[in-house]
Design an enzyme around this catalytic site. Structure first.
Site, PDB file in Angstrom:
ATOM      1  N   LYS A   1       0.814  -1.216   0.000  1.00  0.00           N
ATOM      2  CA  LYS A   1       0.000   0.000   0.000  1.00  0.00           C
ATOM      3  C   LYS A   1       0.850   1.269   0.000  1.00  0.00           C
ATOM      4  O   LYS A   1       0.395   2.319  -0.440  1.00  0.00           O
ATOM      5  CB  LYS A   1      -0.967  -0.016   1.176  1.00  0.00           C
ATOM      6  CG  LYS A   1      -2.044  -1.078   0.998  1.00  0.00           C
ATOM      7  CD  LYS A   1      -3.088  -1.066   2.085  1.00  0.00           C
ATOM      8  CE  LYS A   1      -4.224  -2.023   1.763  1.00  0.00           C
ATOM      9  NZ  LYS A   1      -3.821  -3.443   1.860  1.00  0.00           N
TER      10      LYS A   1
HETATM   11  C1  LIG Z   1      -4.398  -4.507   1.172  1.00  0.00           C
HETATM   12  C2  LIG Z   1      -3.646  -5.783   1.058  1.00  0.00           C
HETATM   13  C3  LIG Z   1      -4.019  -6.798   0.142  1.00  0.00           C
HETATM   14  C4  LIG Z   1      -5.259  -6.703  -0.721  1.00  0.00           C
HETATM   15  O1  LIG Z   1      -5.126  -5.739  -1.749  1.00  0.00           O
HETATM   16  P1  LIG Z   1      -6.431  -5.213  -2.516  1.00  0.00           P
HETATM   17  O2  LIG Z   1      -5.952  -4.076  -3.329  1.00  0.00           O
HETATM   18  O3  LIG Z   1      -7.397  -4.765  -1.435  1.00  0.00           O
HETATM   19  O4  LIG Z   1      -6.994  -6.324  -3.328  1.00  0.00           O
HETATM   20  C5  LIG Z   1      -3.227  -7.928   0.060  1.00  0.00           C
HETATM   21  N1  LIG Z   1      -2.142  -8.090   0.846  1.00  0.00           N
HETATM   22  C6  LIG Z   1      -1.758  -7.150   1.735  1.00  0.00           C
HETATM   23  C7  LIG Z   1      -0.571  -7.401   2.592  1.00  0.00           C
HETATM   24  C8  LIG Z   1      -2.484  -5.959   1.875  1.00  0.00           C
HETATM   25  O5  LIG Z   1      -2.096  -5.035   2.777  1.00  0.00           O
END
Ligand SMILES: *Cc1c(COP(=O)(O)O)cnc(C)c1O
Length: 474
Positions: A113
């Site tokens: 993120k």
């Molecule tokens: C947010 C997250 C996901 C999922 O990603 P999306 O964009 O919501 O599909 C997967 N793995 C981790 C570690 C995350 O923080």
């Protein structure tokens, strides 16, 4: 470029307005009117670009109301070695012939993120300054999102952040990451309740129109268009990293929850990047797995969502999914509106009549991974490759291996580092020393700053009133 809503009832808008938005006023999601098409010659030119150069080339096709020099400045302040640990920003490592890991988690909070949030922080600050505005971000987090948002928005002008987390429910590492920040614009609030209670408080405050206007409330959740845009870049970068010619195809396996990450891959593919398949990997919360295999979407209620050892994918309603369905239904906004109104009321929908478009035209496939699967995958990679992956990444690798076709090159997205999820790592491979980036050494020993409140939206509103001056114009 103008942006429109998946539900067709919002007047076209510019990028910098869409950037600050959550849902469109008509309840839909904003997206560009059309996706820019990248031809073979341009792809070849882009092969040799650095990450920040590539980001500029891609983003300038979407952020057309920001002068190129300003966009370049935002990008250079975001994608650099200091923030992401290497000039490659998102390097690729090889696991096996035809199987690679795309490292998306080398940013400040050790999760993918950061790649989007760090851009959003700098872009928000720039746009707010241009418009002479301010924003009060309120959010609820059970871990990854909140820390990525705080590290992206800390110290930024005209932005205050109030982040709600469930008291005593996050891991020691996650608490330390968030609560050790000392920036004056970051306010951590621990609610005596669950994550859902935090989310309900955020919703209640956002729905109070007067309060929202007085304090310029906003969000940075996963439906934000700026986050999706920033994520498109690394699909191109990874494609170039593992191919020599634009004739080669590459598939991606993506641990998915809100469908944000893989939605960016879908857009890259629509732009003409030679992506073979987009493999959606889910955990026990397998709503998307069902859809991409059977064409039936049946979101679960929050209280039917499983708590798993890949917690950032514990989502039963994929908030970005509507962006794909819009295209799948050939931009029939009335139908999209109808289907997602139904979802809001707890209904599902059945698009199994267009299964061949889902799989062949758009390249989607899906698989599921359980607790046992992720433990086995982590252990296997550790024993055979001395490679340690986090539980979410393990879900993606498990599904990639299961679905891989002869000769298919698959890049697996690494969405977090193992250091964030020590408990599950130790369950898989025993008590080992888990490597950590230097900037997180001793994190748990720092003083922590958090206000603990009862589960009551009024108490949170009071915190906001104390720290933000009311907007008299509103
Ligand atoms: C947010 C997250 C996901 C999922 O990603 P999306 O964009 O919501 O599909 C997967 N793995 C981790 C570690 C995350 O923080």
């Amino acid at each position: 470029m103008k942006y429109i809503s998946t539900r067709g009832q919002t007047a076209p808008m510019d990028f910098s307005d869409v950037l600050l938005m959550g849902l469109a006023p008509d309840g839909g999601l904003m997206l560009p009117e059309t996706y820019p098409q990248i031809d073979d010659a341009t792809l070849s030119e882009w092969r040799s670009l650095s990450y920040s150069e590539l980001a500029l080339a891609i983003m300038s096709k979407f952020a057309t109301d920001i002068p190129a020099a300003d966009l370049e400045d935002i990008i250079q302040r975001t994608y650099n070695t200091k923030t992401f640990g290497s000039a490659d920003i998102t390097p690729v490592r090889k696991l096996d012939d035809n199987l690679y890991v795309l490292e998306l988690s080398n940013g400040p909070t050790l999760a993918f993120k950061d790649v989007a949030m760090q851009f959003l922080g700098n872009a928000f600050e720039y746009v707010l300054k241009q418009k002479n505005k301010r924003i009060t971000i309120i959010g609820a987090t059970s871990g990854d999102t909140g820390s990525a948002a705080e590290y992206a928005l800390r110290g930024k002008d005209n932005i205050e952040v109030f982040m709600l987390s469930p008291h005593g429910k996050m891991s020691a590492f996650q608490r330390a990451q968030m609560y050790s920040l000392t920036d004056a614009n970051i306010h951590n609030i621990a609610i005596k309740g669950m994550f859902d209670d935090c989310q309900d408080i955020v919703k209640a405050l956002q729905q109070d129109a007067e309060f929202k206007a007085q304090y310029d409330l906003g969000t940075v959740n996963s439906i934000n268009w700026g986050r999706i845009l920033a994520q498109i870049v690394y699909y191109f970068k990874a494609y170039f990293a593992v191919t020599n010619s634009n004739d080669d195809k590459v598939s991606f396996s993506v641990p998915s929850g809100n469908f944000g990450n893989i939605c960016a891959g879908h857009i890259a593919r629509e732009m003409g990047l030679p992506i073979g398949r987009l493999i959606v990997a889910t955990n026990e919360n397998d709503v998307l797995n069902d859809f991409f295999n059977q064409g039936k979407y049946q979101p679960r209620a929050a209280d039917n969502t499983y708590v798993t050892s890949s917690p950032s994918m514990d989502i039963s309603k994929a908030s970005n999914f509507e962006r794909f369905v819009y295209l799948l239904l050939e931009k029939d906004t009335a139908r999209v509106h109808e289907l997602f109104d139904g979802v809001k009321q707890g209904q599902g929908f059945d698009l199994s009549d267009v299964m061949s478009a889902i799989n062949d035209q758009y390249g989607f496939a899906a698989g599921k991974s359980t607790h046992e699967d992720r433990l086995a995958t982590i252990k296997d990679l550790y024993d055979t490759h001395q490679d340690l992956v986090d539980p979410h990444t393990a879900d993606g690798i498990k599904v990639a291996k299961e679905l891989q076709q002869a000769g298919e090159v698959i890049v697996c997205a690494e969405t977090a580092l193992p250091a964030k999820f020590a408990e599950t790592i130790n369950e898989a491979v025993g008590q080992i020393e888990i490597a950590r980036p230097a900037h997180t050494e001793g994190l748990e020993d720092l003083a922590q700053h958090v206000t603990v409140l009862d589960n009551d939206a009024n108490l949170v509103a009071e915190q906001i009133r104390q720290h933000v001056s009311a907007n008299t114009a509103a």
